[in-house]
Design a protein around this motif. Structure first.
Motif, short mmCIF file in Angstrom:
data_model
loop_
_atom_site.label_atom_id
_atom_site.label_comp_id
_atom_site.label_asym_id
_atom_site.label_seq_id
_atom_site.Cartn_x
_atom_site.Cartn_y
_atom_site.Cartn_z
N LYS A 46 2.73 4.58 8.20
CA LYS A 46 2.78 4.01 6.85
C LYS A 46 1.59 3.07 6.72
N GLN A 101 4.80 13.69 -4.27
CA GLN A 101 5.10 12.88 -5.46
C GLN A 101 4.77 13.72 -6.70
N ASN A 102 5.62 13.58 -7.70
CA ASN A 102 5.54 14.42 -8.88
C ASN A 102 4.22 14.26 -9.64
N ARG A 140 4.20 2.31 -5.24
CA ARG A 140 4.46 2.19 -6.67
C ARG A 140 4.23 0.74 -7.10
N ALA A 184 -2.74 -2.68 -9.85
CA ALA A 184 -2.62 -3.92 -9.07
C ALA A 184 -3.97 -4.60 -8.91
N MET A 185 -5.03 -3.78 -8.78
CA MET A 185 -6.36 -4.35 -8.69
C MET A 185 -6.74 -5.06 -9.99
N ARG A 213 -3.96 7.19 -15.43
CA ARG A 213 -3.01 8.11 -16.04
C ARG A 213 -2.58 7.69 -17.44
N VAL A 221 -7.32 1.27 -3.87
CA VAL A 221 -8.02 0.69 -5.03
C VAL A 221 -7.59 -0.77 -5.23
N TRP A 222 -6.32 -1.03 -4.98
CA TRP A 222 -5.75 -2.38 -5.07
C TRP A 222 -6.60 -3.38 -4.29
N ILE A 238 0.58 7.98 -9.38
CA ILE A 238 0.16 8.58 -8.13
C ILE A 238 -0.12 7.49 -7.08
N GLY A 239 0.24 6.26 -7.39
CA GLY A 239 0.17 5.21 -6.38
C GLY A 239 -1.24 4.81 -5.97
N CYS A 240 -2.21 4.92 -6.87
CA CYS A 240 -3.59 4.65 -6.49
C CYS A 240 -3.88 3.16 -6.33
N GLY A 241 -3.14 2.31 -7.07
CA GLY A 241 -3.33 0.88 -6.95
C GLY A 241 -4.30 0.27 -7.95
N LEU A 294 1.01 7.38 0.85
CA LEU A 294 0.26 6.58 -0.10
C LEU A 294 -0.33 5.32 0.53
N SER A 295 -1.59 5.09 0.26
CA SER A 295 -2.24 3.85 0.65
C SER A 295 -3.07 3.41 -0.54
N PRO A 296 -2.55 2.49 -1.35
CA PRO A 296 -3.22 2.14 -2.61
C PRO A 296 -4.53 1.37 -2.39
N CYS A 315 1.36 14.16 -8.65
CA CYS A 315 0.31 15.03 -8.11
C CYS A 315 0.27 16.38 -8.84
N CYS A 350 -7.44 10.97 -7.01
CA CYS A 350 -6.88 10.12 -8.07
C CYS A 350 -7.39 8.69 -7.96
N GLN A 351 -7.57 8.23 -6.72
CA GLN A 351 -8.09 6.87 -6.53
C GLN A 351 -9.54 6.79 -7.01
#
Lengths: 269, 294
Positions: free
Chosen positions: B56, B189-190, A235, A221-222, A255, B82-83, A215-218, B78-80, B192, B104-105
């Motif tokens: 974006k 996105q799938n 991704r 990567a963190m 996930r 958490v990264w 779901i691209g949460c990141g 998407l804006s990750p 989800c 989800c984050q």
């Protein structure tokens, strides 16, 4: 397994679990309280093919280290920690490093520890997944024929796996408290992770993106300790040249497995 | 529980005219992050900041309320974030980090706090998680495709995007366009489609437009942290509130949408399990509460 841990740590007689809500690093108070009430487990530290980073991480629990070492546990074996050459009986063996199949001394020590220890913990990613020693092809000093390094679970039965390069000081503190409290629910993921020995940054693609789970949460990567994981178009993108195969990106992914009950307990939600 | 554990549900909006003008609905996230920064409750905040391409977003560490303001408004991609929490802790050296996150984050952050296997000294620095309601998210290319191909407008000309009344809306300088949400289905996105969390059940405080009138947001305060911050902001006059009972469409709509998401996605989970595909959640037959997030 659960019964075994409890038996070894004398936990059958433990008082009603006091809901160890450790939101952050276990506090000094908590540790002292645990120390007063529980029998001290005998712990051995075994150093195979690793960089010592895992045990350094343990010592980074500055506020609980002194009571941990003096009041909570007995360190009964360990290079540089204990002046003892034969391996004694112990409750818990923390094993750092992968095992080299060409190194008969390591193999012998590992097998002997398995016999003498109640619980064997693969402590850090080298012991649990092989981590960067997976890249070895031999030809290096001090012994060029040492080329095959594998997770200790390939050779002996492992009870708990605590991957991390290194495991964070926090997870070590939380695990110590969980073990002393007989909090088996907390340890369950570590029992499950024993089987995760072939780790790679590419697991993000194979086990998450390919499986329609990302779901691209990141979070991956963190988590990456070497910054091998970046995020491109939402991704994970893994730089294979930087990946040390510690497995942490996939382990932290929301996930891959989902500890809802524990999170509810920790957050009070 | 269909909305997760919460202390209080209120309809609320920022009292700041500038925030009202540029933020998505009630401007709750913008107002609370700015307030928390000003009051030193947090040292910095990870937000979905503006990037190179319009719409974006790029995760960004905002150190001032101006930077928070520059990141106001929902981006439907998407804006990750958490990264970037690690960057906030390491490069920025922040001790108290705030962030805005979708469900989800929030789950990624909470899992890391409970099991910080390989994440050193970040878990204890997360001081505030403001969750936003989320039905689904779109990869950027999906968003670009249905805006430019289905709605016939270039994303660069779009000034605001919104979801409401069953439609996806875009506003340009001189027109308002919409398509029914069913036209956007299949573009999400799938991943989800197995998500069981609509209202960021694990955040310190969750907010979103659903349930409140236009220009207002529905706020659920959850943890002591979130509740206390919200009360301070109300007391300081930064945020004004109305009881949910007094507003339309009311909490019932939020509950309805949350239930719908959970039920629909639990079916997808069950189907995946039947196919032998991996899922981190349980089949409906194994769950005590079919709507629970696990």
């Amino acid at each position: 397994m659960l019964a075994r841990i409890k038996e070894f740590l004398g936990m059958e007689t433990k008082p009603e679990a006091k809901n160890p809500e450790i939101k952050e690093v276990a506090s000094e108070e908590e540790v002292e309280k645990v120390a007063e009430e529980k029998p001290k487990p005998k712990i051995g530290y075994i150093h195979l093919s690793g960089c010592t980073g895992d045990v350094i991480s343990l010592t980074e629990n500055y506020d609980i280290l002194a009571p941990l070492l003096t009041e909570m546990v007995d360190i009964v074996y360990g290079q540089t920690l204990v002046d003892r050459w034969d391996i004694p009986e112990m409750d818990i063996a923390l094993i750092e490093g992968s095992v080299c199949l060409q190194d008969e001394h390591s193999l012998k020590e590992l097998k002997e520890v398995r016999e003498k220890a109640g619980l064997v913990v693969a402590f850090g990613s080298c012991a649990s997944t092989g981590c960067f020693t997976r890249y070895s092809r031999g030809g290096q000093q001090a012994q060029p024929s040492h080329e095959s390094f594998v997770p200790i679970a390939d050779v002996v039965k492992v009870d708990l796996s605590m991957p991390g390069c290194p495991p964070s000081p926090e997870i070590i503190a939380k695990t110590v408290v969980a073990v002393l409290n007989g909090d088996m629910d907390y340890l369950q993921p570590m029992m499950d992770l024993v089987g995760y020995t072939e780790a790679c940054g590419c697991d993000l693609q194979l086990k998450v993106v390919n499986q329609a789970l990302c779901i691209g949460c990141g979070t991956c990567a963190m988590s990456c300790p070497t910054r091998a994981v970046g995020m491109t178009d939402g991704r994970p993108e893994v730089n294979g040249d930087r990946c040390v195969k510690c497995g942490i990106c996939y382990i932290q992914c929301p996930r891959s497995w989902w500890p809802m009950e524990r999170i509810k307990k920790d957050t009070g939600l | 529980m269909v909305l997760g554990t919460y202390k209080e549900a209120l309809s609320a909006r920022s009292t700041d005219k500038q925030i009202q003008k540029i933020s998505q609905d009630g401007g709750i996230v913008t107002a609370l992050l700015s307030f928390a920064l000003d009051e030193k409750i947090i040292d910095g905040a990870v937000v979905a900041g503006p990037g190179k391409d319009m719409w974006k977003p790029v995760p960004q560490v905002a150190m001032t309320s101006d930077e928070v303001l520059a990141a106001a408004g929902t981006k439907y991609t998407l804006s990750p974030n958490v990264w970037t929490l690690k960057e906030a802790a390491r490069q920025y050296g922040l001790e108290k980090i705030g962030t805005v996150s979708i469900p989800c984050q929030t789950m990624g952050i909470r899992k890391m706090q409970s099991y910080p296997f390989g994440v050193r000294f970040v878990a204890d620095k997360i001081a505030l998680i403001l969750g936003i309601y989320c039905m689904e998210n779109f990869p950027f290319e999906s968003l670009r495709t249905f805006i430019s191909e289905k709605m016939g407008v270039s994303p660069e000309l779009v000034e605001k995007m919104d979801i409401g009344k069953g439609k996806f809306w875009v506003y340009t300088a001189d027109e308002t366009l919409s398509i029914p949400l069913k036209e956007t289905h299949g573009y999400e996105q799938n991943g989800c489609n197995i998500c069981l969390d609509y209202v960021a059940e694990l955040a310190d405080l969750s907010t979103g437009s659903v349930g409140s009138p236009e220009g207002w947001s529905t706020v659920l305060t959850r943890t002591d942290n979130g509740d206390s911050l919200f009360k301070q902001a109300v007391e300081a006059g930064i945020i004004e509130t109305k009881p949910m009972a007094d507003v339309k469409p009311g909490l019932g709509l939020l509950e309805k949408l949350s239930k719908e998401k959970k039920e629909k996605n639990q079916k997808t989970i069950d189907n995946r399990i039947a196919m032998g595909l991996p899922v981190p959640y349980k089949a409906s037959t194994e769950k005590e509460d079919p709507l629970a997030n696990y």
